[in-house]
Scaffold this active site. Structure first.
Site, mmCIF file in Angstrom:
data_model
loop_
_atom_site.group_PDB
_atom_site.id
_atom_site.type_symbol
_atom_site.label_atom_id
_atom_site.label_comp_id
_atom_site.label_asym_id
_atom_site.label_seq_id
_atom_site.Cartn_x
_atom_site.Cartn_y
_atom_site.Cartn_z
ATOM 1 N N ARG A 189 0.821 -1.211 0.000
ATOM 2 C CA ARG A 189 0.000 0.000 0.000
ATOM 3 C C ARG A 189 0.852 1.257 0.000
ATOM 4 N NH1 ARG A 189 -4.802 -2.268 4.040
ATOM 5 N NH2 ARG A 189 -6.036 -3.178 2.346
ATOM 6 N N TYR A 195 -5.562 -0.514 -6.901
ATOM 7 C CA TYR A 195 -4.623 -1.500 -6.359
ATOM 8 C C TYR A 195 -4.697 -1.641 -4.839
ATOM 9 C CZ TYR A 195 -1.453 -2.637 -10.295
ATOM 10 O OH TYR A 195 -0.880 -3.112 -11.437
ATOM 11 N N GLU A 196 -4.418 -2.864 -4.362
ATOM 12 C CA GLU A 196 -4.203 -3.169 -2.936
ATOM 13 C C GLU A 196 -5.339 -2.665 -2.046
ATOM 14 O OE1 GLU A 196 -1.999 -5.224 -2.789
ATOM 15 O OE2 GLU A 196 -0.946 -4.773 -4.637
ATOM 16 N N GLY A 197 -6.565 -2.852 -2.504
ATOM 17 C CA GLY A 197 -7.713 -2.319 -1.794
ATOM 18 C C GLY A 197 -8.043 -0.947 -2.345
ATOM 19 N N GLN A 233 -9.586 1.874 1.629
ATOM 20 C CA GLN A 233 -8.593 2.542 2.481
ATOM 21 C C GLN A 233 -9.271 3.520 3.440
ATOM 22 O OE1 GLN A 233 -5.448 1.421 2.245
ATOM 23 N NE2 GLN A 233 -6.190 0.120 0.581
#
Length: 584
Positions: free
Chosen positions: A293, A429-431, A436
């Site tokens: 992240r 990306y990545e959540g 977030q």
């Protein structure tokens, strides 16, 4: 457009803004000093400018291809992967005991900003290896660390994260991949999608970290385990054995990052080994995700810097209309106030996002130096903000870059459109950035808003402890007003968390933006104060230093002035959304 590594800006942000000097020759970083910082950044800049940047357009137009069950990368990329490995970049922040250089996270992120700016599709390759190194370092057995980590940190092998499945995107509770015991090992079956650099022929081996379920595992996320599954089986002496039963069965056709092979991976009874404890894969996954992240936030900064550089060069070269500022006929469009404002705000946002990401990395470095709970809370609080806020900035600045080009920006040949297309994946990306924001208000804010209050107190303390002259009065008042809105919003969210959870989640994205705006303002103020001190001491380039002050003032007027409106949006609640359930 040729990329130029912003070495002066990066060094200024690391020293004047984040204070990396406190790590010099410390107990955690005994070999690290200012000379080494300069040498590493200079070398990273040279690699970015001379090797990676020239391949950016080639990779976009050529892309990766799947032929005869093999992924073929774009021309020049295999050689770039080798150059990256030979330069020792894969192990820049990795532990010394496994072949790494154990440099500070802040320095590593500064180097990776340049890699992402030069060629985002390429830089995704080592970013996933970084995450694999983190996971094995924290959760692997001593045998796994000794057998696998030296090859990852040396860049001889690469790593991946295999999380997503067709029916299980961000909701990993839905994943169905299975791991069946087979003697001392396991056999993996299932399909994973969106696997960045999931297969290629540029390295001797690829280590896949795969989330799957054991037989009889509990439902939901409590039943997820993490497995290490190599492309080629690895013997006890580290030599490679036979090809494992896994393959790329497809490549995604994407909006951008065409040179990054995004694979559909099929595990067809592939041999694997457990990493960590059974059913504890989520913990290991979060180790990978946290590393990824922050790295994705840095991607946002990098692509913004690249897009800004191109837009600035175009604006200085393109001549249209008469200049209101200078009276020149057929003047560069840089002289039109609207264009110059777009460029100036882009530069301010880039420096704010860079400072935010490096501040987050420094919190990790400070925690390694001194395992203080307050420092860890700061790191945890800032990670989702750095990821989401910086990637939103990446998209905004890349979009502005297209706008500065006008019609030429919409034409592929200029390259401005590629930056916009490449940037668009980072907020996903990545959540996603909405996830977030939910993590920020749900977990990181806590039940007492301690992390937020501590952050506000530290910024206030900085303002009070620095003698800010009258020139800073108006802009600092904007930051103080934003801090007041930030504190009020934080306390409101905490108060509503249990009774009105939908209201809290409805305000989460606005809260993350407010937080990013405030921290971005804080780092720009630190830069402006440091620049003023250097100006008064007749040190450095006066025009460059004055720009640091002017960018801070611009940011305070155009960004921090929206803090009250964001606070209002945060406290609006979910009522309008519920009422619109049938009307949308």
């Amino acid at each position: 457009m040729t990329y130029r590594a912003p070495l002066a800006d990066l060094k200024f942000s690391l020293t004047a803004v984040t204070g990396i000097e406190r790590l010099y020759q410390s107990s955690a970083y005994p070999d690290f000093d200012g000379d080494l910082l300069d040498a590493i950044l200079d070398a990273a800049g040279q690699l970015s400018e001379e090797v990676l940047a020239p391949l950016n357009r080639v990779g976009d137009t050529h892309g990766a291809k799947l032929e005869n069950d093999k992924v073929i990368v774009a021309p020049g990329f295999a050689e770039a992967v080798s150059a990256f490995a030979e330069g020792g970049w894969a192990g820049l922040g990795a532990p010394v005991e496994h072949g790494g250089q154990a440099m500070p996270k802040a320095l590593e992120m500064a180097a990776y900003e340049m890699f992402h700016a030069a060629n985002m599709a390429f830089a995704l390759y080592p970013t996933l290896s970084q995450a694999a190194i983190e996971a094995l370092h924290h959760h692997g057995t001593e045998r796994q660390k000794a057998l696998y980590l030296p090859h990852l940190t040396g860049g001889e092998w690469s790593g991946t994260m295999n999380l997503t499945e067709p029916q299980a995107g961000s909701d990993l509770a839905l994943l169905t991949s299975q791991a069946v015991p087979d003697g001392d090992a396991y056999r993996l079956t299932g399909q994973k999608i969106y696997i960045t650099w999931g297969d290629h022929e540029t390295r001797d081996n690829i280590l896949h970290l795969v989330l799957a379920r054991l037989p009889g595992a509990p439902e939901g996320t409590r039943g997820i385990s993490l497995f290490l599954c190599p492309k080629y089986l690895v013997n006890d002496d580290g030599s490679l054995g036979e090809r494992n039963a896994l393959r790329a069965v497809g490549l995604e056709h994407k909006l951008g990052i065409h040179a990054s092979p995004t694979c559909v991976m099929a595990f067809e009874g592939a041999k694997a080994e457990l990493v960590g404890q059974p059913h504890q894969g989520l913990m290991a996954m979060f180790t990978m995700m946290n590393a990824a992240r922050l790295a994705v936030g840095v991607q946002g900064v990098g692509i913004a810097e690249r897009a800004y550089q191109q837009a600035l060069a175009y604006a200085r070269d393109r001549r249209q209309g008469n200049s209101i500022l200078t009276g020149e006929k057929k003047a560069p469009i840089f002289d039109h106030p609207d264009v110059r404002l777009m460029l100036a705000l882009s530069r301010a946002k880039i420096e704010a996002a860079r400072g935010l990401c490096l501040l987050t990395a420094m919190a990790a470095d400070d925690y390694r130096l001194n395992a203080d709970a307050r420092v860890k809370r700061r790191e945890d609080f800032l990670v989702p903000v750095a990821k989401a806020w910086a990637t939103d900035i990446g998209v905004e600045v890349a979009s502005t870059g297209v706008q500065v080009h006008g019609g030429m920006g919409f034409i592929e040949e200029t390259g401005a459109a590629q930056h916009y297309r490449d940037a668009r994946i980072a907020p996903i990306y990545e959540g996603t950035n909405g996830i977030q924001a939910g993590d920020l208000v749900g977990r990181k804010l806590g039940d007492d808003a301690a992390s937020a209050i501590e952050l506000k107190e530290d910024i206030q303390s900085y303002i009070q402890n620095n003698s800010l002259n009258d020139n800073f009065k108006k802009s600092v008042e904007a930051l103080e007003a934003a801090l007041t809105a930030f504190e009020a919003a934080s306390l409101w969210l905490v108060a509503q968390k249990k009774a009105r959870p939908a209201d809290v989640q409805a305000g989460a994205t606005a809260y993350l933006k407010l937080t990013g705006d405030v921290v971005g303002g804080y780092v720009l103020l630190r830069g402006a104060v440091a620049a003023t001190a250097r100006l008064e001491a007749n040190e450095g380039d006066p025009a460059w230093l004055r720009a640091k002050v002017e960018l801070w003032e611009l940011y305070a007027a155009h960004i921090l002035s929206h803090a009250q409106a964001l606070q209002t949006a945060i406290t609006a609640g979910a009522g309008p959304l519920e009422a619109l359930s049938e009307g949308l």
